[in-house]
Each structure stands twice: as C-alpha cells, then as structure tokens.
Enzyme design. Sequence first.
Site, PDB file in Angstrom:
ATOM      1  N   GLY A 188      45.769  15.388  30.458  1.00 34.22           N
ATOM      2  CA  GLY A 188      46.348  15.063  29.248  1.00 34.22           C
ATOM      3  C   GLY A 188      47.143  15.931  28.913  1.00 34.22           C
ATOM      4  O   GLY A 188      47.882  15.660  27.593  1.00 34.22           O
ATOM      5  N   GLU A 191      52.744  14.740  30.002  1.00 29.79           N
ATOM      6  CA  GLU A 191      53.235  13.282  29.833  1.00 29.79           C
ATOM      7  C   GLU A 191      53.443  12.692  31.191  1.00 29.79           C
ATOM      8  O   GLU A 191      53.458  13.383  32.098  1.00 29.79           O
ATOM      9  CB  GLU A 191      54.518  13.200  28.776  1.00 29.79           C
ATOM     10  CG  GLU A 191      54.328  13.809  27.663  1.00 29.79           C
ATOM     11  CD  GLU A 191      53.527  12.968  26.462  1.00 29.79           C
ATOM     12  OE1 GLU A 191      53.399  11.998  26.735  1.00 29.79           O
ATOM     13  OE2 GLU A 191      53.325  13.686  25.495  1.00 29.79           O
ATOM     14  N   LYS A 206      63.042  24.664  20.617  1.00 24.48           N
ATOM     15  CA  LYS A 206      62.423  25.587  19.827  1.00 24.48           C
ATOM     16  C   LYS A 206      63.140  26.843  19.933  1.00 24.48           C
ATOM     17  O   LYS A 206      62.954  27.609  18.757  1.00 24.48           O
ATOM     18  CB  LYS A 206      61.045  25.695  20.336  1.00 24.48           C
ATOM     19  CG  LYS A 206      59.988  24.227  20.162  1.00 24.48           C
ATOM     20  CD  LYS A 206      58.761  24.545  21.022  1.00 24.48           C
ATOM     21  CE  LYS A 206      57.842  23.234  20.955  1.00 24.48           C
ATOM     22  NZ  LYS A 206      56.719  23.338  21.644  1.00 24.48           N
ATOM     23  N   GLY A 305      48.971  19.568  20.312  1.00 24.84           N
ATOM     24  CA  GLY A 305      47.837  18.547  19.821  1.00 24.84           C
ATOM     25  C   GLY A 305      47.929  18.180  18.347  1.00 24.84           C
ATOM     26  O   GLY A 305      48.497  18.614  17.710  1.00 24.84           O
TER      27      GLY A 305
END
Length: 429
Positions: A188, A191, A206, A305
């Site tokens: 997980g 993707e 970023k 997360g």
Amino acid sequence: MRTRPLKVALLGCGVVGSEVARIMTTHADDLAARIGAPVELAGVAVRRPGKVREGIDPALVTTDATALVKRGDIDVVVEVIGGIEPARSLITTAFEHGASVVSANKALLAQDGAALHAAAEEHGRDLYYEAAVAGAIPLIRPLRESLAGDKVNRVLGIVNGTTNFILDKMDSTGAGYQEALDEATALGYAEADPTADVEGFDAAAKAAILAGIAFHTRVRLDDVYREGMSEVTAADFRSAAEMGCTIKLLAICERAADGASVTARVHPAMIPLSHPLASVRGAYNAVFVESDASGQLMFYGPGAGGSPTASAVLGDLVAVCRNRLNGATGPGESAYAALPVSPMGEVVTRYHISLDVADKPGVLAQVATVFAEHGVSIDTVRQQGKDGEASLVVVTHRASDASLTGTVEALRKLDTVRGVASIMRVEGE
C-alpha cells in the site's frame, strides 16, 4: 472562551479528509481550548454521497462543493481533494466569500501558489498548507516563520515516502527496481499507477514550494528539473556501496554561491553513508536545511498517510482559527527577493559514470581525453575486464551539469564505448 463556533467546510473525505473529520470530532474539547472557541464541521463535499462515512453526520454531506464554500457563514475551508481543478476555483471562491483556506494540495500550490496567495491577500484571508510537503513533519512553518530572520542556503531532502521505501528495499535486500516496486504496491505504499512518485513529479511539486519559501522567490513546478528513479539498478547500489554511499531520490533547492540565483531539482543521487539522510529508512521523509545563522537542521518523520497528514492539517486549522478570532492573518507569500531560477546546466556537483567499453589497450586514455576536453576533472577510475568486454567506472570532481552532458555525448561517439550504463550525481559531501 467564545461560545459561537467557528464553522469549517471540508472538501474531500478520503484517507486524509476522513481523518481530519475524526480528529475534529474526538478532540473537539481540546481544539476549542487551544483555539479559544469551538470548531464545528459545517459541511463535507464529496464525489460519492452514498458511501458510508463513519462518524460523519450524513446531513453534512453534499456533492455541491461550490455551494458549500459560497455559504458565507464558513470561517475556514479545508481542501484535501487534490489536483488543479476544481480545487483552484473552490479555493478562490472561498476567499471571495470570506473564508480562510487550509490546503494539502502540493500540485496546485506548485503551479499557482502566487495567484492563490494574491487572492488570499486581496480578501484579507489566510492560506496555510503545512500538509502539502512532508506530511506530519513541521517544515513549512519553520521555514516561513522560525527561519524568517535567517538566510537559508540549501534545502536537501527525501520528500516522497514511496520512493524512499523502494530504494531502501533495493539497498537492504539487493532487489531489483521492479521487485521493490511490486512489494511497495502490495503493502500500500505505492499507488496502482506510481508514475507521480517514481518519476519525481510529486517530489518536484514539493521542491517548488520549499524553494519558494526558503529563498523568498517564486518558483513554479516548471522551474524544477526532474528526473525519475525507474532506471536505478541493483548494480548502481553495488557501485554506491563501494564508494561508501547509498542512493536516494532527493529534492535539492540551492542558492548560488554568489547569492544571485537559485536552483531546484529532483533526481536520484548517491550520498555518503555518513550523511544523516542516508539513514532514513522505509517510507519516512527527512529534510536537511542549511542556513547562515542556524547552521544545519534536520526535520524527520512520517511523510504521508491519513493520520500524519491530518495532523499537519489540524495544526494549520488551529493557527487559522486563532487568527480569525484575533481579526488578523498569518504570514503570506514572501517573494521579495525575486531571484532568477538557473537552468540545470549551471548546477555544479560530482558525478558517477559507468561505461561499457571494449577491453583493449588505449580505452582509458581515450575516455580520459574526452573528460579533459570538456573541462571535467576525474577523481577516481575503476576498470574491470573479461572476454573482450569491460566496465569503466569514473567518479569526477565537481563540474557543471552542462559540462557533464557534453562529456557523455562525446563518450557515446567513441567506437570503444559500447554504452553509458549509468550516470548518477553524488551529493551531500
């Protein structure tokens, strides 16, 4: 404490949004005490209204995000839907109707941050986005506020957990890229379509945000040089180990030595095992900041997360709500320096080049001549040969990226060079 609650509209209720809603509910008393007034979830805009969302009153759920931000009684809009549109239009509409905004949208901020800041300033509202970079790690606020009196010269970091997990797995187990990616997907971390992560798009967005804040200069996504990591091999890691290095996908934002320009780039690089970033394992993020007065600072923690990102969102929410109560706004855009962003060709660093060459006399001399002709000084050379074939590994002293590119183009034209197997920058020394 004021008894009338501050009303919050939540745009998006996925992994992050649902966690924001949960924390707002379960920590309502603590949040009220910290802010000085209760906060109330006044509406939640979603795409699929029929989905069961535990802990959220179905009466708050709507598919009309525009109507929600136009209500006029909303104090803060929390945007966690991502992407460019409709997020951009919803944020500007929120400002126009009196709401401040907390966003986690790195792609939008990297592309249109200047316009969004201008809209916030025009309407006297806040735009906060700590969650857009490095999840729960406090990074935007320290750069924007704590280091506002210092001169930041370099920001070097691991800002994508998926890529760090993959590269760490390749390093620790000897796995190939695809094998490590498959494991990241199964767990997980990656993707189903990992392109944004492994090709550096996420990290580049970023980097644009970090460079803009650190150097008080507008840096857009298009200004960031980007190189993915899908070509990194187990052989590259073996070569790195022989040099006492490992490989990380790095976001690097630098002020030129003369202070007259800046650069921003994302690419895989070898870094010495002695560097603090080398020990960042798994899906964790870390950012190394170098400045005049404070010296070297490192920010480390979970970079993605639901819970970590929601923590950053809630931190911004508290700050914005406090500003709202005080009739003030926090720091806006600081782009006074307006430094030019230099092209990648002007970046100076060291390089590790692996060549497949013919195993015969004179090859090394030919290769060395090409490096010399392009002004690239060789630090070390390692050659291994067998059955008429050989590999030649060259590590250079510092040189410009343009000089290295010219060197590689010339090497490819040599009859004795059968291929350029790998080119890796060496950073952090």
